[in-house]
Write a protein that holds these residues in place. Sequence first.
Motif, short mmCIF file in Angstrom:
data_model
loop_
_atom_site.label_atom_id
_atom_site.label_comp_id
_atom_site.label_asym_id
_atom_site.label_seq_id
_atom_site.Cartn_x
_atom_site.Cartn_y
_atom_site.Cartn_z
N ALA A 53 0.79 -1.23 0.00
CA ALA A 53 0.00 0.00 0.00
C ALA A 53 0.82 1.28 0.00
O ALA A 53 0.51 2.23 -0.70
CB ALA A 53 -1.01 0.02 1.15
N ILE A 144 8.09 -13.51 -2.50
CA ILE A 144 7.35 -13.94 -1.30
C ILE A 144 6.75 -15.33 -1.51
O ILE A 144 6.34 -15.99 -0.56
CB ILE A 144 6.25 -12.90 -0.95
N MET A 174 -4.70 -9.69 -3.38
CA MET A 174 -3.86 -10.11 -4.52
C MET A 174 -2.88 -9.01 -4.90
O MET A 174 -2.64 -8.74 -6.06
CB MET A 174 -4.77 -10.41 -5.73
N GLY A 175 -2.32 -8.38 -3.88
CA GLY A 175 -1.34 -7.32 -4.12
C GLY A 175 0.05 -7.89 -4.33
O GLY A 175 0.23 -9.06 -4.68
N GLU A 196 -10.60 -10.50 -3.82
CA GLU A 196 -9.84 -9.28 -4.10
C GLU A 196 -10.80 -8.23 -4.67
O GLU A 196 -11.56 -8.51 -5.58
CB GLU A 196 -8.70 -9.59 -5.09
N VAL A 197 -10.73 -7.02 -4.13
CA VAL A 197 -11.66 -5.98 -4.60
C VAL A 197 -11.32 -5.44 -5.98
O VAL A 197 -12.19 -4.98 -6.70
CB VAL A 197 -11.74 -4.76 -3.63
N GLY A 241 -14.45 -9.23 -5.14
CA GLY A 241 -15.36 -9.01 -4.02
C GLY A 241 -14.61 -8.47 -2.82
O GLY A 241 -13.39 -8.32 -2.86
N ASN A 242 -15.35 -8.18 -1.79
CA ASN A 242 -14.76 -7.64 -0.58
C ASN A 242 -14.70 -8.73 0.48
O ASN A 242 -15.73 -9.35 0.80
CB ASN A 242 -15.57 -6.44 -0.08
N ALA A 266 -4.31 -5.02 5.38
CA ALA A 266 -5.09 -4.61 6.56
C ALA A 266 -4.29 -3.71 7.50
O ALA A 266 -4.86 -2.97 8.30
CB ALA A 266 -5.55 -5.86 7.31
N HIS A 267 -2.95 -3.77 7.38
CA HIS A 267 -2.12 -2.98 8.30
C HIS A 267 -2.33 -1.49 8.13
O HIS A 267 -2.08 -0.72 9.04
CB HIS A 267 -0.64 -3.31 8.06
N TYR A 273 -6.66 -1.06 3.26
CA TYR A 273 -7.84 -1.93 3.29
C TYR A 273 -9.04 -1.16 2.75
O TYR A 273 -9.26 0.00 3.10
CB TYR A 273 -8.10 -2.35 4.73
N TYR A 322 -1.63 -13.65 8.52
CA TYR A 322 -0.44 -13.58 7.70
C TYR A 322 0.40 -12.36 8.02
O TYR A 322 1.12 -11.82 7.18
CB TYR A 322 -0.82 -13.58 6.21
N GLY A 323 0.29 -11.86 9.25
CA GLY A 323 1.14 -10.76 9.65
C GLY A 323 0.70 -9.43 9.10
O GLY A 323 1.55 -8.58 8.80
N MET A 345 4.26 -16.90 11.28
CA MET A 345 5.69 -16.98 11.61
C MET A 345 5.92 -17.81 12.87
O MET A 345 6.75 -18.71 12.91
CB MET A 345 6.22 -15.57 11.87
N GLU A 455 7.03 -11.77 13.25
CA GLU A 455 8.19 -12.65 13.23
C GLU A 455 8.64 -13.08 14.61
O GLU A 455 9.10 -14.19 14.81
CB GLU A 455 9.37 -11.97 12.50
P1 NAD Z 1 -0.76 -4.59 -1.43
O1 NAD Z 1 -1.14 -3.25 -0.94
O2 NAD Z 1 0.14 -4.70 -2.62
O3 NAD Z 1 -2.09 -5.41 -1.77
C1 NAD Z 1 -3.20 -5.51 -0.91
C2 NAD Z 1 -4.40 -5.99 -1.71
O4 NAD Z 1 -5.54 -6.13 -0.86
C3 NAD Z 1 -4.79 -5.00 -2.81
O5 NAD Z 1 -4.79 -5.67 -4.05
C4 NAD Z 1 -6.17 -4.53 -2.39
O6 NAD Z 1 -7.00 -4.22 -3.49
C5 NAD Z 1 -6.68 -5.72 -1.60
N1 NAD Z 1 -7.76 -5.40 -0.64
C6 NAD Z 1 -7.80 -4.36 0.24
N2 NAD Z 1 -8.91 -4.43 0.98
C7 NAD Z 1 -9.57 -5.53 0.59
C8 NAD Z 1 -10.79 -6.14 1.01
N3 NAD Z 1 -11.53 -5.62 2.00
N4 NAD Z 1 -11.18 -7.28 0.40
C9 NAD Z 1 -10.44 -7.81 -0.61
N5 NAD Z 1 -9.31 -7.27 -1.06
C10 NAD Z 1 -8.87 -6.14 -0.45
O7 NAD Z 1 -0.16 -5.38 -0.18
P2 NAD Z 1 0.79 -6.69 -0.17
O8 NAD Z 1 2.17 -6.28 -0.49
O9 NAD Z 1 0.18 -7.77 -0.99
O10 NAD Z 1 0.74 -7.10 1.37
C11 NAD Z 1 -0.48 -7.53 1.95
C12 NAD Z 1 -0.39 -7.64 3.46
O11 NAD Z 1 0.28 -8.83 3.85
C13 NAD Z 1 0.37 -6.48 4.10
O12 NAD Z 1 -0.30 -6.11 5.28
C14 NAD Z 1 1.71 -7.08 4.39
O13 NAD Z 1 2.41 -6.42 5.40
C15 NAD Z 1 1.29 -8.50 4.79
N6 NAD Z 1 2.37 -9.49 4.66
C16 NAD Z 1 3.03 -9.93 5.76
C17 NAD Z 1 4.05 -10.83 5.67
C18 NAD Z 1 4.76 -11.28 6.90
O14 NAD Z 1 4.17 -11.80 7.80
N7 NAD Z 1 6.05 -11.09 7.00
C19 NAD Z 1 4.41 -11.36 4.44
C20 NAD Z 1 3.73 -10.93 3.33
C21 NAD Z 1 2.71 -9.99 3.44
#
Ligand code: NAD
Length: 554
Positions: A53, A144, A174-175, A196-197, A241-242, A266-267, A273, A322-323, A345, A455
């Motif tokens: 994000a 990842i 699906m980011g 994924e929205v 969808g959401n 979600a962070h 989010y 998933y952190g 983790m 972690e």
């Molecule tokens: P990103 O911002 O690239 O993608 C997030 C995706 O979520 C976007 O495609 C967005 O459209 C979608 N989204 C947002 N709200 C939604 C909802 N209500 N319903 C459905 N889809 C929704 O983020 P990213 O790089 O893919 O990372 C995702 C999260 O996973 C982050 O919080 C990241 O920190 C966490 N993560 C943690 C670890 C770990 O534990 N070390 C590893 C990988 C990712």
Amino acid sequence: MTTADIGAGRRRITAARGPALRCKGWRQEALLRMLENVLEVGERPEDLVVYAARAKAARNWPAFDAIVRALLDLEENETLVIQSGKPIAVFPSHRMAPLVLMANSNIVGAWATRDNFDAYEAAGLTVWGGYTAGDWQYIGSQGIVQGSYEAYAAVAREHFNGDLRGRLLVTAGMGGMGGAQPLAATMLGAACLVVEVEPERIQRRIATGYCEKMATDLDDALAELDEARKRGEGLSIALVGNAAEVLPELVRRGITPDVATDQTAAHDLLRGYVPPGLTTAERDALASSDPDKLRDLVLDAQARHMEALLAFHQKGAVVFEYGNLLRKHAAERGVSNAFDVPVWMDRYIRPLFCRGIGPFRWVAVSGEDSDINTLDEMLLEMFPDSPTIPRWIPLARKHIRTQGLPARIAWLGHGERAKFAVAVNDAIAEGKLIGPIAFTRDHLDSGSVAQPLRETANMQDGSEAIADWPFLCALLDATGMADLVALHGGGAGYTGLRQSSGVTGIADGTPEARERLDHVFTMDSGIGVLRYADAGYPEAIEAVGKTGLRRILV
Ligand code: NAD
């Protein structure tokens, strides 16, 4: 570097390839190409956003241009200093010193709050570097995918006799990182539903081979997944969808997946989010016009989302966070049992960390795919008894398409990393590889991070919030003569919640690189093993003995 104007003054960057040097040496050139590459494979490169994000490669475009100029001019006995994505100075140093030192998004303890971060960012004082955005190490979803695979494989081993055939796995997001989930799930044979929205994000993952199908109707998606499940075949479907609506709907219908998790962003309550009822664009507008209202809507939605995951958990599904702070935000909204669900983790990965096994990766900065193939062969030959390599490399070769500069992730352990990096440097020197190869690792590694909700959650000695380890790791990396060393604080939604460090070492075939790589990748994972040994984990204490680390007992 190719930089194209993509309209409205926006730029798209692609990494340079080939043998031509623009910088004064390959080490500098490799780091410049790594910077370009994170934008080439990043999620919103026009805003310098790489993933998660808001995780950025540089403070702003003028800072990016200044970093590029500095790298072009940098001598091999100089060190460029970067503060939260902005270049500050070049110091004369020496040929074995790091070329780049960075500190990104660090804020003094009591000031490290989400609101302060937003204010400091708005004032132009900081940006969030994420883990691998600010220090130019991100390699796209391919970076990842093994982490997701190792987590799902551990779930499969522990709960389902080794694979996920015939199992339904439900997740969302699906980011940049979340986009790796469907591929990791189908590698283990799962029927995987990802919510994924943003249809555009789904299409991007389908185009790059991370997901098989897109659906707009839940019934159709479930029916098709059910068929695949009965046949015992892997299938991934992304549903537009959401998650805060679709998961509660599954609960209402009495559908309980076998495995459930989530990787929406979600962070980040403002830019990560999307709450139900809003499009991403409407969410962005509300973030600017009424951030308090948006925070409220998002926290409510995350509470509903978490309740659905808890309902699956109560019905016997394997559920883990998933952190992404979903549990924390739901708990803030009154979901008192949110932490009944473990984080991946702590639950599945720690035994690997105890042995210094974690997300090591490398990039062929020449752009030569053949180098990655040769490295795959070397890995299989050098580590036949590794718990990860013989299983992972054939899967990676079969399923993972190159994103950006050719790269590979492979979870190697302490001792193995230095041995491999040195062997690669020797192979370049002998002309068996084109090179150079840039070695990095994710910050989510054994010695390089303290993050008490992820972690380092639930460390058995209570040391989850002790941040000395990532600092020591960075100091050792600099002492070990890494080419780039970075210290990152948590920013955006992670403000105050984590401290981590990053490292890059370049193999260019020179004797100096051999010395650097040997030192840096010995110390970097060594401090990780020692940290878990210090916390009393038996696997780590055993690894200390086996790898010859000189631990001092007090
Ligand atoms: P990103 O911002 O690239 O993608 C997030 C995706 O979520 C976007 O495609 C967005 O459209 C979608 N989204 C947002 N709200 C939604 C909802 N209500 N319903 C459905 N889809 C929704 O983020 P990213 O790089 O893919 O990372 C995702 C999260 O996973 C982050 O919080 C990241 O920190 C966490 N993560 C943690 C670890 C770990 O534990 N070390 C590893 C990988 C990712």
